[in-house]
Design an enzyme around this catalytic site. Structure first.
Site, mmCIF file in Angstrom:
data_model
loop_
_atom_site.group_PDB
_atom_site.id
_atom_site.type_symbol
_atom_site.label_atom_id
_atom_site.label_comp_id
_atom_site.label_asym_id
_atom_site.label_seq_id
_atom_site.Cartn_x
_atom_site.Cartn_y
_atom_site.Cartn_z
ATOM 1 N N LYS A 1 2.171 -3.308 7.293
ATOM 2 C CA LYS A 1 2.449 -3.489 5.857
ATOM 3 C C LYS A 1 3.905 -3.081 5.556
ATOM 4 C CE LYS A 1 0.013 -4.586 2.955
ATOM 5 N NZ LYS A 1 -0.399 -5.913 2.399
ATOM 6 N N TYR B 1 -1.900 -0.474 10.968
ATOM 7 C CA TYR B 1 -2.033 -1.146 9.662
ATOM 8 C C TYR B 1 -0.822 -0.853 8.780
ATOM 9 C CZ TYR B 1 -3.340 -1.611 4.731
ATOM 10 O OH TYR B 1 -3.323 -1.916 3.394
ATOM 11 N N THR C 1 0.817 -1.208 0.000
ATOM 12 C CA THR C 1 0.000 0.000 0.000
ATOM 13 C C THR C 1 0.857 1.267 0.000
ATOM 14 O OG1 THR C 1 -1.547 1.254 1.376
ATOM 15 C CG2 THR C 1 -0.092 -0.232 2.536
ATOM 16 N N ASP C 2 0.269 2.359 -0.477
ATOM 17 C CA ASP C 2 0.975 3.655 -0.413
ATOM 18 C C ASP C 2 1.047 4.185 1.023
ATOM 19 O OD1 ASP C 2 -1.695 4.340 -0.091
ATOM 20 O OD2 ASP C 2 -1.735 5.855 -1.679
ATOM 21 N N GLU C 3 0.251 3.583 1.934
ATOM 22 C CA GLU C 3 0.231 4.096 3.317
ATOM 23 C C GLU C 3 1.562 3.909 4.030
ATOM 24 O OE1 GLU C 3 -3.195 3.436 5.683
ATOM 25 O OE2 GLU C 3 -4.560 3.534 3.995
HETATM 26 P P1 NAD Z 1 -9.754 -7.286 2.038
HETATM 27 O O1 NAD Z 1 -9.767 -6.997 3.508
HETATM 28 O O2 NAD Z 1 -10.962 -6.996 1.229
HETATM 29 O O3 NAD Z 1 -9.399 -8.821 1.793
HETATM 30 C C1 NAD Z 1 -8.397 -9.479 2.516
HETATM 31 C C2 NAD Z 1 -8.563 -10.984 2.279
HETATM 32 O O4 NAD Z 1 -7.525 -11.647 3.004
HETATM 33 C C3 NAD Z 1 -9.891 -11.548 2.793
HETATM 34 O O5 NAD Z 1 -10.455 -12.410 1.833
HETATM 35 C C4 NAD Z 1 -9.509 -12.295 4.056
HETATM 36 O O6 NAD Z 1 -10.356 -13.404 4.332
HETATM 37 C C5 NAD Z 1 -8.094 -12.747 3.717
HETATM 38 N N1 NAD Z 1 -7.303 -12.955 4.932
HETATM 39 C C6 NAD Z 1 -7.174 -12.136 5.994
HETATM 40 N N2 NAD Z 1 -6.387 -12.689 6.938
HETATM 41 C C7 NAD Z 1 -5.996 -13.878 6.438
HETATM 42 C C8 NAD Z 1 -5.172 -14.930 6.938
HETATM 43 N N3 NAD Z 1 -4.596 -14.838 8.155
HETATM 44 N N4 NAD Z 1 -4.952 -16.013 6.168
HETATM 45 C C9 NAD Z 1 -5.525 -16.118 4.932
HETATM 46 N N5 NAD Z 1 -6.346 -15.174 4.422
HETATM 47 C C10 NAD Z 1 -6.580 -14.076 5.168
HETATM 48 O O7 NAD Z 1 -8.481 -6.514 1.491
HETATM 49 P P2 NAD Z 1 -8.267 -5.754 0.098
HETATM 50 O O8 NAD Z 1 -8.765 -4.374 0.224
HETATM 51 O O9 NAD Z 1 -8.735 -6.616 -1.005
HETATM 52 O O10 NAD Z 1 -6.665 -5.669 0.083
HETATM 53 C C11 NAD Z 1 -5.895 -6.746 -0.460
HETATM 54 C C12 NAD Z 1 -4.423 -6.398 -0.343
HETATM 55 O O11 NAD Z 1 -4.150 -5.199 -1.061
HETATM 56 C C13 NAD Z 1 -3.942 -6.157 1.095
HETATM 57 O O12 NAD Z 1 -2.661 -6.690 1.213
HETATM 58 C C14 NAD Z 1 -3.917 -4.634 1.201
HETATM 59 O O13 NAD Z 1 -2.961 -4.231 2.141
HETATM 60 C C15 NAD Z 1 -3.548 -4.248 -0.196
HETATM 61 N N6 NAD Z 1 -4.014 -2.927 -0.654
HETATM 62 C C16 NAD Z 1 -5.341 -2.585 -0.540
HETATM 63 C C17 NAD Z 1 -5.765 -1.357 -1.035
HETATM 64 C C18 NAD Z 1 -7.216 -0.927 -0.966
HETATM 65 O O14 NAD Z 1 -7.522 0.221 -1.278
HETATM 66 N N7 NAD Z 1 -8.149 -1.797 -0.599
HETATM 67 C C19 NAD Z 1 -4.842 -0.474 -1.616
HETATM 68 C C20 NAD Z 1 -3.500 -0.856 -1.690
HETATM 69 C C21 NAD Z 1 -3.097 -2.088 -1.206
HETATM 70 O O1 DAU Z 2 -4.140 3.974 0.397
HETATM 71 C C1 DAU Z 2 -4.372 2.594 0.311
HETATM 72 C C2 DAU Z 2 -5.215 2.149 1.475
HETATM 73 O O2 DAU Z 2 -6.530 2.631 1.232
HETATM 74 C C3 DAU Z 2 -5.223 0.636 1.666
HETATM 75 O O3 DAU Z 2 -3.935 0.187 1.972
HETATM 76 C C4 DAU Z 2 -6.197 0.237 2.787
HETATM 77 O O4 DAU Z 2 -6.272 -1.183 2.878
HETATM 78 C C5 DAU Z 2 -7.558 0.791 2.436
HETATM 79 O O5 DAU Z 2 -8.472 0.501 3.491
HETATM 80 C C6 DAU Z 2 -7.488 2.297 2.210
HETATM 81 O O6 DAU Z 2 -7.173 2.982 3.461
HETATM 82 P P1 DAU Z 2 -7.899 4.365 3.871
HETATM 83 O O7 DAU Z 2 -7.795 4.502 5.331
HETATM 84 O O8 DAU Z 2 -7.437 5.484 3.028
HETATM 85 O O9 DAU Z 2 -9.420 3.993 3.388
HETATM 86 P P2 DAU Z 2 -10.838 4.230 4.084
HETATM 87 O O10 DAU Z 2 -11.860 3.871 3.072
HETATM 88 O O11 DAU Z 2 -10.913 3.601 5.427
HETATM 89 O O12 DAU Z 2 -10.869 5.803 4.300
HETATM 90 C C7 DAU Z 2 -10.725 6.690 3.203
HETATM 91 C C8 DAU Z 2 -10.769 8.103 3.761
HETATM 92 O O13 DAU Z 2 -12.100 8.353 4.256
HETATM 93 C C9 DAU Z 2 -9.853 8.338 4.939
HETATM 94 O O14 DAU Z 2 -9.352 9.667 4.883
HETATM 95 C C10 DAU Z 2 -10.748 8.181 6.155
HETATM 96 C C11 DAU Z 2 -12.094 8.683 5.644
HETATM 97 N N1 DAU Z 2 -13.283 8.054 6.270
HETATM 98 C C12 DAU Z 2 -13.348 6.696 6.288
HETATM 99 C C13 DAU Z 2 -14.413 6.051 6.864
HETATM 100 C C14 DAU Z 2 -14.499 4.538 6.915
HETATM 101 C C15 DAU Z 2 -14.294 8.821 6.783
HETATM 102 O O15 DAU Z 2 -14.251 10.067 6.733
HETATM 103 N N2 DAU Z 2 -15.369 8.195 7.349
HETATM 104 C C16 DAU Z 2 -15.472 6.835 7.433
HETATM 105 O O16 DAU Z 2 -16.465 6.324 8.006
#
Ligand code: NAD
Ligand code: DAU
Length: 348
Positions: free
Chosen positions: A160, A156, A131-133
């Site tokens: 990562k 988190y 992630t970019d975080e």
């Molecule tokens: P998600 O939470 O939707 O899915 C995670 C999946 O991993 C689920 O299916 C869960 O059951 C499985 N999982 C969790 N713990 C596990 C374990 N101990 N063993 C096996 N499986 C397990 O997540 P996502 O949003 O699809 O993110 C996927 C990946 O991409 C993550 O590594 C996240 O850090 C990364 N990522 C997400 C975003 C985003 O915006 N969602 C952005 C950048 C990177």
């Molecule tokens: O940048 C990549 C990341 O983006 C991934 O690595 C994470 O897995 C993914 O969850 C996401 O993280 P964020 O924290 O940016 O996403 P989230 O949707 O939780 O929040 C987006 C923005 O919205 C953040 O500034 C917090 C704000 N927010 C979020 C929630 C859930 C609110 O204002 N209200 C809310 O209820």
């Protein structure tokens, strides 16, 4: 035939990666390993579950023996590792769950790959999705590049960042072949409704308050999930060994502007008067350690591998909103059960 292990394939991004690989690479055998935590949902994959090149394995990446035996049994050629605890707010409540899955789980996978490949790395690849975080927060100016120093602020992102370091360390120390990508915020179908966009779509549908953290002036760079899956395909097949690539949408939005845009789209879709949904906006207490701004410089993957997003934000949001409106069963299956208790506690 190549045997590819995709971890976390029942989650949001993972399910799109599994779908793409199963359809596109019919001569690969795709194994989807997922523990089916609250975020894992096999309903995301009903359209691929009967494909002959697809196998689902229920299992936990934190279980060292199980992972070791699985790798011995199948002798995977490649790993695409997405399994993770992924929600920042949950990491504030329970950091240890993030250490276990994101750090220890990743190290278990690295060890298992190292053991079965034992120095013979020809045609092997460990792809770590991050992630970019990990880069922390930007001020008003600038972009994250691949050389930006790691500076994670949430449990988190710290977990990562740690997993990224282990992947690099295994590359340097043992010569393990790897590629690593750091991506910005994804959105699209199958996104779990604890995250901003799907949570707010669901709340608008049900006329519930839209809890905007702090003043809403936090900025994220949004990428359509299918474009992330396309990038993962490209990096897995053509990325350079031991390289990192940043992936982003060239698409920065302040949360409050995005929420207002979404409210407008939902008013039209639901036949509501203009401005009705935005009345649900409610400012609530801020997320602790809230990163002000993320924005990705994706020029390296663009120049080196020829990747760029295929849809505009307007097109992606249209597809996303339509998907949620047409899949109310998917939403209601999730919003009952464990998630209801989380929501109650998080937003009181
Ligand atoms: P998600 O939470 O939707 O899915 C995670 C999946 O991993 C689920 O299916 C869960 O059951 C499985 N999982 C969790 N713990 C596990 C374990 N101990 N063993 C096996 N499986 C397990 O997540 P996502 O949003 O699809 O993110 C996927 C990946 O991409 C993550 O590594 C996240 O850090 C990364 N990522 C997400 C975003 C985003 O915006 N969602 C952005 C950048 C990177
Ligand atoms: O940048 C990549 C990341 O983006 C991934 O690595 C994470 O897995 C993914 O969850 C996401 O993280 P964020 O924290 O940016 O996403 P989230 O949707 O939780 O929040 C987006 C923005 O919205 C953040 O500034 C917090 C704000 N927010 C979020 C929630 C859930 C609110 O204002 N209200 C809310 O209820």
């Amino acid at each position: 035939m190549k045997k590819i292990l995709i971890t976390g394939g029942a989650g949001f991004i993972g399910s799109h990666v599994v779908r793409l690989f199963v359809a596109k690479y019919v001569d690969y055998q795709i194994y989807n390993l997922d523990a089916l935590t609250y975020a894992g949902n096999l309903e995301n994959l009903v359209d691929v579950e009967k494909a002959s090149n697809y196998t689902f394995v229920k299992g936990d990446i934190t279980d060292e023996n199980f992972i070791s035996e699985l790798f011995q049994l199948h002798q995977f050629d490649g790993v695409i590792h997405l399994a993770a605890e992924s929600h920042v707010d949950r990491s504030i409540e329970d950091p240890m769950a993030f250490v276990k899955t994101n750090v220890i789980g990743t190290v278990n996978l690295l060890n298992a790959a190292r053991k079965i490949w034992h120095g013979n790395f020809e045609g092997k690849m460990f792809y770590h999705i991050s992630t970019d975080e990990v880069y922390g927060s930007l001020g008003a100016e600038g972009l994250f590049t691949e050389t930006t120093a790691y500076d994670p602020n949430s449990p988190y992102s710290a977990s990562k960042a740690s997993s990224d370091h282990f992947v690099r360390a295994y590359g340097e120390t043992y010569g393990l072949p790897y590629v690593l990508t750091n991506c910005s915020n994804n959105y699209g179908p199958n996104h779990f409704p604890e995250k901003l966009i799907p949570l707010f779509i669901n709340n608008i549908i049900h006329n519930k308050p839209l809890p905007v953290y702090g003043d809403g002036n936090y900025t994220r760079d949004w990428l359509f999930v299918i474009d992330h899956a396309r990038a993962i395909d490209l990096v897995f097949h053509t990325g350079k060994n031991h390289e990192t690539y940043n992936i982003g949408g060239f698409n920065e939005w302040k949360n409050i502007d995005l929420v207002r845009l979404l409210c407008g789209i939902m008013d039209t879709k639901l036949g509501r008067e203009s401005g009705e949904s935005s009345k649900l906006i409610t400012y609530v207490k801020d997320r602790p350690g809230h990163d002000l701004r993320y924005a990705i410089d994706a020029s390296k993957i663009n120049t080196a591998l020829g990747w760029s997003p295929s849809v505009t934000f307007e097109q992606g949001l249209e597809i996303t909103v339509n998907w949620y409106l047409n899949n109310s069963d998917w939403l209601s299956h999730i919003t009952s059960g464990e998630y209801a208790a989380y929501y109650e506690k998080q937003y009181q």
